[in-house]
Design a protein around this motif. Sequence first.
Motif, PDB file in Angstrom:
ATOM      1  N   THR A  79       0.818  -1.338   0.017  1.00  0.00           N
ATOM      2  CA  THR A  79      -0.060  -0.050   0.034  1.00  0.00           C
ATOM      3  C   THR A  79       1.047   1.259   0.109  1.00  0.00           C
ATOM      4  OG1 THR A  79      -1.764  -0.910   1.163  1.00  0.00           O
ATOM      5  CG2 THR A  79      -1.747   1.190   1.163  1.00  0.00           C
ATOM      6  N   VAL A  80       0.210   2.095  -0.672  1.00  0.00           N
ATOM      7  CA  VAL A  80       1.160   3.460  -0.728  1.00  0.00           C
ATOM      8  C   VAL A  80       0.162   4.517  -0.325  1.00  0.00           C
ATOM      9  CG1 VAL A  80       0.396   3.926  -3.248  1.00  0.00           C
ATOM     10  CG2 VAL A  80       2.535   5.152  -2.172  1.00  0.00           C
ATOM     11  N   TYR A  81       0.377   5.569   0.297  1.00  0.00           N
ATOM     12  CA  TYR A  81      -0.493   6.764   1.108  1.00  0.00           C
ATOM     13  C   TYR A  81       0.007   7.861   0.499  1.00  0.00           C
ATOM     14  CZ  TYR A  81      -0.970   2.929   4.045  1.00  0.00           C
ATOM     15  OH  TYR A  81      -1.422   1.561   4.909  1.00  0.00           O
ATOM     16  N   LEU A  82      -0.944   9.007   0.579  1.00  0.00           N
ATOM     17  CA  LEU A  82      -0.286  10.304   0.013  1.00  0.00           C
ATOM     18  C   LEU A  82      -1.194  11.324   1.129  1.00  0.00           C
ATOM     19  CD1 LEU A  82       0.947  12.292  -2.038  1.00  0.00           C
ATOM     20  CD2 LEU A  82      -1.055  12.717  -2.935  1.00  0.00           C
ATOM     21  N   GLN A  83      -0.632  11.867   2.166  1.00  0.00           N
ATOM     22  CA  GLN A  83      -1.006  12.609   3.106  1.00  0.00           C
ATOM     23  C   GLN A  83      -0.994  14.082   2.524  1.00  0.00           C
ATOM     24  OE1 GLN A  83      -2.382  12.186   6.080  1.00  0.00           O
ATOM     25  NE2 GLN A  83      -2.951  14.284   5.975  1.00  0.00           N
ATOM     26  N   MET A  84      -2.162  14.723   2.468  1.00  0.00           N
ATOM     27  CA  MET A  84      -2.316  15.787   1.704  1.00  0.00           C
ATOM     28  C   MET A  84      -2.785  17.057   2.677  1.00  0.00           C
ATOM     29  SD  MET A  84      -3.846  14.918  -2.043  1.00  0.00           S
ATOM     30  CE  MET A  84      -5.223  14.616  -1.233  1.00  0.00           C
ATOM     31  N   ASN A  85      -1.800  17.924   3.000  1.00  0.00           N
ATOM     32  CA  ASN A  85      -2.314  19.005   3.942  1.00  0.00           C
ATOM     33  C   ASN A  85      -2.041  20.411   3.419  1.00  0.00           C
ATOM     34  OD1 ASN A  85      -2.137  17.067   6.151  1.00  0.00           O
ATOM     35  ND2 ASN A  85       0.058  17.312   6.670  1.00  0.00           N
ATOM     36  N   SER A  86      -2.932  21.474   4.068  1.00  0.00           N
ATOM     37  CA  SER A  86      -2.821  22.774   3.369  1.00  0.00           C
ATOM     38  C   SER A  86      -3.376  22.620   2.065  1.00  0.00           C
ATOM     39  CB  SER A  86      -1.503  23.256   3.598  1.00  0.00           C
ATOM     40  OG  SER A  86      -0.809  23.487   4.915  1.00  0.00           O
ATOM     41  N   LEU A  87      -4.283  22.089   1.871  1.00  0.00           N
ATOM     42  CA  LEU A  87      -4.932  22.044   0.608  1.00  0.00           C
ATOM     43  C   LEU A  87      -5.367  23.307  -0.246  1.00  0.00           C
ATOM     44  CD1 LEU A  87      -6.582  18.418   1.000  1.00  0.00           C
ATOM     45  CD2 LEU A  87      -4.660  18.851  -0.839  1.00  0.00           C
ATOM     46  N   LYS A  88      -5.203  23.399  -1.252  1.00  0.00           N
ATOM     47  CA  LYS A  88      -5.485  24.542  -2.024  1.00  0.00           C
ATOM     48  C   LYS A  88      -6.452  24.209  -3.238  1.00  0.00           C
ATOM     49  CE  LYS A  88      -0.782  26.262  -1.540  1.00  0.00           C
ATOM     50  NZ  LYS A  88       0.525  26.899  -2.272  1.00  0.00           N
ATOM     51  N   PRO A  89      -7.315  25.184  -3.739  1.00  0.00           N
ATOM     52  CA  PRO A  89      -8.234  24.752  -4.828  1.00  0.00           C
ATOM     53  C   PRO A  89      -7.536  24.352  -6.026  1.00  0.00           C
ATOM     54  CG  PRO A  89      -8.968  26.819  -3.646  1.00  0.00           C
ATOM     55  CD  PRO A  89      -7.483  26.376  -3.082  1.00  0.00           C
ATOM     56  N   GLU A  90      -6.315  24.812  -6.354  1.00  0.00           N
ATOM     57  CA  GLU A  90      -5.434  24.213  -7.327  1.00  0.00           C
ATOM     58  C   GLU A  90      -5.049  23.015  -7.202  1.00  0.00           C
ATOM     59  OE1 GLU A  90      -4.849  27.077  -5.534  1.00  0.00           O
ATOM     60  OE2 GLU A  90      -2.810  27.631  -5.453  1.00  0.00           O
ATOM     61  N   ASP A  91      -5.268  22.293  -6.055  1.00  0.00           N
ATOM     62  CA  ASP A  91      -5.232  20.735  -5.834  1.00  0.00           C
ATOM     63  C   ASP A  91      -6.078  20.033  -6.340  1.00  0.00           C
ATOM     64  OD1 ASP A  91      -3.426  21.522  -2.811  1.00  0.00           O
ATOM     65  OD2 ASP A  91      -2.285  20.938  -4.683  1.00  0.00           O
ATOM     66  N   THR A  92      -7.254  20.523  -6.555  1.00  0.00           N
ATOM     67  CA  THR A  92      -8.385  19.967  -7.399  1.00  0.00           C
ATOM     68  C   THR A  92      -8.236  19.168  -8.498  1.00  0.00           C
ATOM     69  OG1 THR A  92     -10.189  21.691  -6.151  1.00  0.00           O
ATOM     70  CG2 THR A  92     -10.779  20.057  -8.168  1.00  0.00           C
ATOM     71  N   ALA A  93      -8.275  17.823  -8.370  1.00  0.00           N
ATOM     72  CA  ALA A  93      -7.998  16.945  -9.534  1.00  0.00           C
ATOM     73  C   ALA A  93      -8.323  15.435  -9.243  1.00  0.00           C
ATOM     74  CB  ALA A  93      -6.310  16.909  -9.832  1.00  0.00           C
ATOM     75  N   VAL A  94      -8.277  14.851 -10.213  1.00  0.00           N
ATOM     76  CA  VAL A  94      -8.375  13.207 -10.066  1.00  0.00           C
ATOM     77  C   VAL A  94      -7.198  12.705  -9.899  1.00  0.00           C
ATOM     78  CG1 VAL A  94      -9.117  10.878 -10.882  1.00  0.00           C
ATOM     79  CG2 VAL A  94     -10.358  13.029 -11.644  1.00  0.00           C
ATOM     80  N   TYR A  95      -6.773  11.771  -8.773  1.00  0.00           N
ATOM     81  CA  TYR A  95      -5.681  11.587  -8.254  1.00  0.00           C
ATOM     82  C   TYR A  95      -5.439   9.976  -8.562  1.00  0.00           C
ATOM     83  CZ  TYR A  95      -4.196  15.940  -5.855  1.00  0.00           C
ATOM     84  OH  TYR A  95      -4.014  17.269  -5.589  1.00  0.00           O
ATOM     85  N   TYR A  96      -4.399   9.658  -9.281  1.00  0.00           N
ATOM     86  CA  TYR A  96      -4.338   8.160  -9.822  1.00  0.00           C
ATOM     87  C   TYR A  96      -3.039   7.546  -9.048  1.00  0.00           C
ATOM     88  CZ  TYR A  96      -7.408   9.473 -13.491  1.00  0.00           C
ATOM     89  OH  TYR A  96      -8.435  10.039 -14.460  1.00  0.00           O
ATOM     90  N   CYS A  97      -3.163   6.299  -8.755  1.00  0.00           N
ATOM     91  CA  CYS A  97      -2.118   5.693  -8.081  1.00  0.00           C
ATOM     92  C   CYS A  97      -1.508   5.052  -9.339  1.00  0.00           C
ATOM     93  CB  CYS A  97      -2.640   4.615  -7.366  1.00  0.00           C
ATOM     94  SG  CYS A  97      -1.530   3.387  -6.440  1.00  0.00           S
ATOM     95  N   ASN A  98      -0.441   4.802  -8.950  1.00  0.00           N
ATOM     96  CA  ASN A  98       0.605   4.212 -10.239  1.00  0.00           C
ATOM     97  C   ASN A  98       1.922   3.306  -9.660  1.00  0.00           C
ATOM     98  OD1 ASN A  98       3.375   4.287 -12.094  1.00  0.00           O
ATOM     99  ND2 ASN A  98       1.324   4.114 -13.362  1.00  0.00           N
ATOM    100  N   ALA A  99       2.041   2.192 -10.037  1.00  0.00           N
ATOM    101  CA  ALA A  99       3.033   1.210  -9.600  1.00  0.00           C
ATOM    102  C   ALA A  99       3.704   0.323 -10.407  1.00  0.00           C
ATOM    103  CB  ALA A  99       2.634   0.352  -8.270  1.00  0.00           C
ATOM    104  N   ASP A 100       5.048  -0.104 -10.417  1.00  0.00           N
ATOM    105  CA  ASP A 100       5.546  -0.951 -11.018  1.00  0.00           C
ATOM    106  C   ASP A 100       5.727  -2.170 -10.567  1.00  0.00           C
ATOM    107  OD1 ASP A 100       8.422   1.288 -12.129  1.00  0.00           O
ATOM    108  OD2 ASP A 100       6.318   0.938 -13.213  1.00  0.00           O
ATOM    109  N   ILE A 101       4.903  -3.120 -11.046  1.00  0.00           N
ATOM    110  CA  ILE A 101       4.752  -4.482 -10.322  1.00  0.00           C
ATOM    111  C   ILE A 101       5.160  -5.718 -11.127  1.00  0.00           C
ATOM    112  CG2 ILE A 101       2.916  -5.971  -9.167  1.00  0.00           C
ATOM    113  CD1 ILE A 101       1.359  -3.278  -8.705  1.00  0.00           C
ATOM    114  N   THR A 102       5.710  -6.523 -10.403  1.00  0.00           N
ATOM    115  CA  THR A 102       6.146  -7.848 -10.969  1.00  0.00           C
ATOM    116  C   THR A 102       4.991  -8.792 -10.424  1.00  0.00           C
ATOM    117  OG1 THR A 102       8.310  -7.374 -11.207  1.00  0.00           O
ATOM    118  CG2 THR A 102       7.844  -9.803 -11.370  1.00  0.00           C
ATOM    119  N   GLY A 103       4.212  -9.199 -11.353  1.00  0.00           N
ATOM    120  CA  GLY A 103       3.236 -10.332 -10.899  1.00  0.00           C
ATOM    121  C   GLY A 103       3.648 -11.894 -11.157  1.00  0.00           C
TER     122      GLY A 103
END
Length: 121
Positions: free
Chosen positions: A77-101
Amino acid sequence: QVQLVESGGGLVQAGGSLRLSCAASGSILSIGIMAWYRQGPGTQRELVASISRRGVTDYVTSVKGRFTISRDNAKNTVYLQMNSLKPEDTAVYYCNADITGVLAERLLNYWGQGTQVTVSS
């Protein structure tokens, strides 16, 4: 089949905080770099933050000092703690990972489905 599932998005007022989570599931041998991207209205997708398996991090300049990326290798699992958020941070946030299955037996890049973050002024 390997999947990335995000959670934690929502609506918050400017100055508030949100924590995004992204869990990788499936038959996984190993996970390399994990990252968060975002795509705002009318903009291109941009890399927000990344973290190596050993915990080396990197951030886009606009979020330095406000966002913190972290990971739990035991939980894939990966996390993103976002503090002091601004209106310009508005977006769809996507997780991305390099994985060997287990099935692929080679490193592939995966994306989550995205989670909406809206910051009101």
